[in-house]
Design a protein around this motif. Sequence first.
Motif, PDB file in Angstrom:
ATOM      1  N   ILE A   1      -0.513 -13.983   3.266  1.00 52.25           N
ATOM      2  CA  ILE A   1       0.537 -13.129   3.804  1.00 52.25           C
ATOM      3  C   ILE A   1       0.351 -11.715   3.280  1.00 52.25           C
ATOM      4  N   PRO A   2       0.306 -10.716   4.156  1.00 53.44           N
ATOM      5  CA  PRO A   2       0.123  -9.336   3.691  1.00 53.44           C
ATOM      6  C   PRO A   2       1.307  -8.870   2.859  1.00 53.44           C
ATOM      7  N   SER A   3       1.049  -7.943   1.962  1.00 54.18           N
ATOM      8  CA  SER A   3       2.107  -7.413   1.098  1.00 54.18           C
ATOM      9  C   SER A   3       3.190  -6.752   1.948  1.00 54.18           C
ATOM     10  N   GLU A   4       4.427  -7.043   1.598  1.00 56.99           N
ATOM     11  CA  GLU A   4       5.578  -6.460   2.286  1.00 56.99           C
ATOM     12  C   GLU A   4       6.558  -5.960   1.223  1.00 56.99           C
ATOM     13  N   PHE A   5       6.086  -5.034   0.392  1.00 62.42           N
ATOM     14  CA  PHE A   5       6.905  -4.544  -0.708  1.00 62.42           C
ATOM     15  C   PHE A   5       8.097  -3.770  -0.158  1.00 62.42           C
ATOM     16  N   CYS A   6       9.272  -4.100  -0.675  1.00 61.44           N
ATOM     17  CA  CYS A   6      10.473  -3.385  -0.241  1.00 61.44           C
ATOM     18  C   CYS A   6      11.568  -3.499  -1.293  1.00 61.44           C
ATOM     19  N   LEU A   7      11.757  -4.700  -1.841  1.00 62.23           N
ATOM     20  CA  LEU A   7      12.875  -4.951  -2.746  1.00 62.23           C
ATOM     21  C   LEU A   7      12.408  -5.109  -4.183  1.00 62.23           C
ATOM     22  N   ASP A   8      13.283  -4.740  -5.117  1.00 67.23           N
ATOM     23  CA  ASP A   8      13.039  -4.990  -6.532  1.00 67.23           C
ATOM     24  C   ASP A   8      13.320  -6.451  -6.852  1.00 67.23           C
ATOM     25  N   ILE A   9      12.806  -6.917  -7.976  1.00 63.80           N
ATOM     26  CA  ILE A   9      13.048  -8.275  -8.428  1.00 63.80           C
ATOM     27  C   ILE A   9      14.379  -8.315  -9.171  1.00 63.80           C
ATOM     28  N   ARG A  10      15.330  -9.070  -8.614  1.00 59.23           N
ATOM     29  CA  ARG A  10      16.644  -9.241  -9.227  1.00 59.23           C
ATOM     30  C   ARG A  10      16.817 -10.718  -9.596  1.00 59.23           C
ATOM     31  N   ARG A  11      17.847 -11.017 -10.346  1.00 61.37           N
ATOM     32  CA  ARG A  11      18.155 -12.412 -10.644  1.00 61.37           C
ATOM     33  C   ARG A  11      18.424 -13.154  -9.333  1.00 61.37           C
TER      34      ARG A  11
END
Length: 329
Positions: A242-252
């Motif tokens: 799956i290609p990278s789809e960076f958008c959100l930060d890592i949250r709990r």
Amino acid sequence: MRRRPDSDPTRFATLVLLCIVLVSCTIVYAFYTIALGPSDTNAPEDDVGRDVGGGGGRGGCCKGIEGLELWGAAVKWGTDFKFNRPEECCEACRKMCEGDGGPCLCDSWVFCGDRRGCGSKFGECWLKKQKDPLAPDRHDGGPTVSWTSGLIFGRGQGVIGLETEYGIMHIKLFPECAPRSVAYILELLTLRHCAGCQFFRAEGRGRFWDAKGNHLKNEPFGPPYALLQGTPEVQGGAFEKIPSEFCLDIRRGSIAWIGSGPEFFISLANHEEWRNQYTVFGMVLQEYMGITEKIVGLPTNFDVWNNVNVSVLEKPAPFALRRVDKSSA
């Protein structure tokens, strides 16, 4: 994040350098915050229907899949509704799906953005309503298709169940942030069995994060790394990266791929230090995080993966993806 030893190594080997860069960025950020005044970037923890990330929030991502044309009942005709970019079409659909308690009038959009292929249809934005948002009506797809399509899940929509022997986690999917990732999860949802789907690594927050997932001052970032790691890869089936789809930060509660998949993790903490490193495609609703904590608390063995200390479950915990009752979602 480390994969199991038989997989390609990922980015934890650069964690020390990353922390140094983050410290420098934090100092600069603090200076400008004081100089320019405060800004409110905190989203309510339980409001996953709107903004769940940092910079980074869902308000900043509105994506679709190129070469895909979704069908469905039109609520806005594209012949009289045109834009220059697919993001504008996506936002138009999202605006029809906002609000507290009201119906989501638009849950899918289709945009014609290939000038040569679209001809006179270039810029057309069709807003649609699916009979089943978790199984959208696909009309056509492939490299010759000039359309770009995407899904929008409003409040109470796009919630699926991750079933374990310890309970069913309810997961909110984010198709406007990670459309290809969500498309794969929706494919898995159609399977009756998920042989090979399991959690195998479990690490608590240790003394480094509080119960809400906030990192404690002057503490390291692991190990342990406050996560539950597994794979949804079905045995006997071919997995396409799956290609990278960076958008959100890592949250709990965030659910993110490791690299291009198929291994993924559920985060038990807010990992601001992992900014723009992992594709977040969903989030465990906070009231179901107790199930995640229960699995993380199971007996583990110590191991070393690519020079990183990890905690591996003595007995892997299998899971399956299920639809959940709409009222409970």
